[in-house]
Design a protein around this motif. Sequence first.
Motif, PDB file in Angstrom:
ATOM      1  N   PHE A  54      24.555  67.524  11.041  1.00 35.90           N
ATOM      2  CA  PHE A  54      25.203  67.649  10.379  1.00 35.90           C
ATOM      3  C   PHE A  54      25.412  68.019   9.160  1.00 35.90           C
ATOM      4  O   PHE A  54      24.633  68.045   8.382  1.00 35.90           O
ATOM      5  CB  PHE A  54      26.622  66.860  10.538  1.00 35.90           C
ATOM      6  N   THR A  74      31.788  72.429  10.130  1.00 37.50           N
ATOM      7  CA  THR A  74      31.147  72.678  11.392  1.00 37.50           C
ATOM      8  C   THR A  74      30.576  73.517  11.386  1.00 37.50           C
ATOM      9  O   THR A  74      29.695  74.663  12.525  1.00 37.50           O
ATOM     10  CB  THR A  74      31.591  72.454  12.298  1.00 37.50           C
ATOM     11  N   LEU A  88      35.953  73.843  17.087  1.00 40.11           N
ATOM     12  CA  LEU A  88      34.217  74.585  17.229  1.00 40.11           C
ATOM     13  C   LEU A  88      34.793  76.030  17.075  1.00 40.11           C
ATOM     14  O   LEU A  88      34.012  77.159  18.319  1.00 40.11           O
ATOM     15  CB  LEU A  88      33.248  74.182  17.591  1.00 40.11           C
ATOM     16  N   THR A 115      26.135  65.408  17.603  1.00 41.48           N
ATOM     17  CA  THR A 115      25.210  65.490  16.050  1.00 41.48           C
ATOM     18  C   THR A 115      24.899  64.739  16.560  1.00 41.48           C
ATOM     19  O   THR A 115      24.781  64.257  17.137  1.00 41.48           O
ATOM     20  CB  THR A 115      26.154  66.045  14.372  1.00 41.48           C
TER      21      THR A 115
END
Length: 462
Positions: free
Chosen positions: A68, A99, A125, A45
Amino acid sequence: MSSNSETQAHHVVLFPFMSKGHTIPILHLAHLLLRRGHAVTVFTTVANRPFIDHSIAHTSASVVDLPFPQNVADDIPAGIESTDKLPSMSLFYSFANCTKHMQPAFERAIETLPRVNFIVSDWFLWWTLESASKFNIPRFVYHGMSYYSAAVNWAVFPNRLLFGPESDDELITVDPFPWVKVTRNDFEQQFREPEPKGLDFEFFMNAAMAQMNSYGVIFNSFHELEPFFVDYWNRECSPKAWSVGPLCLAERPKESHSKPSWVQWLDKKREQGSSVLYVAFGSQADISPAQLKEIAIGLEASKVNFLWVTRKTESEVLEGFEERVKDWGIVVREWVDQREILMHECVQGFLSHCGWNSVLESICAGVPILAWPMLAEQHLNARMVAEEIKVGLRVETVDGSVRGFVKWEGLQKMVRELMEGEMGKEARKKGNELAVMAKKAVDDGGSSCRTIDLLIHETCIV
Ligand code: UDP
């Protein structure tokens, strides 16, 4: 490191989670791949970009920074893009949940890249699996745990082993490994409920399902360190595991023209023939003011030379402390190169929270650990350190519980034992043996080196 001459150069996408302990090993992996001639693109990010740029400066790696997500969660202050900047670790899952909103931008960026052979993305993630599948790219998960911790979790949760005992401190035998005993207190509160639910649990399940459906899982470990648990994983668990560690050995600590003041201090201690205890609890531990004070009093009373890295000010720790201990201890408030400190000859002990990177870095430097776990899977790492691979001791809590308060007297006693006692000597000897094995694993022909060759080879033909 060797490169496999039979395989062509790959293009690998790396997407680390936005916390230092998850980003640093992935950046080491980037160096490993680059040295073998592969192309690497690191996703991050905007606010995390300088940290990434610093690590891969002067290499051919590309960096893509995505914005972000802002205003997604009420409790995440604007501008916070890394877990070490969170006001409290209780906001962790809320942060991690944000995320998911990066998925469209991630996919748009992937579309513009040259053909990608595989993606390594963090366990947190989890939504990157969906993106990888859309583009038909194999996804490897990185969760940053030891096989020991991953295997114990695997054995404990589906078999509901935590729900037998009455007390949180009662020892539970972990069936597939009868010599391993854990307590409910070795696991985070939100996973101890008989019927877990809520945001954290939902997030956890999404990540676990995405892991199961991924192509493989990359372990920052090496076969010789925990062979039984590696074999257990590959026999009983999925997806297939690849041991490529210790990743901290992928590159040497960066040389700098001027030595930081704390390294100069260590040099002086070395000249005096003294040994030093390194004290650090990672990048994100929440330590209560009362507990910080006991640490200071314990270190002062121990009279053991120490270097303590903490972001807390002196008034948050103990007034007048630094002046009183100035002959034998220093407090550092900057970001240090922890590997450089651990590899300094005079550092002979590490009072650590047992984040897995810290454990590996200590093992690679042959430095024994005084284990003081705080959160996440650190309690399992501490059991591994003290009971399984025996490279350390544990701090003594007032009530004997692994989450109990540590008084200065208990801390002083165990610090002395680590630095001067027989148990410390034994742990140091074991640590030195493992340090040699770790180096062999990553050297040409070593187990982790060969695993990377295999991984590259296999992803040629997927
Ligand atoms: N670290 C560092 N300097 C600091 C603080 C941390 O180099 O001032 C590094 C440390 O060497 C390790 C990582 O940050 O590689 C922390 O990871 P770990 O798993 O030990 O703990 P976490 O921060 O994830 O709790």
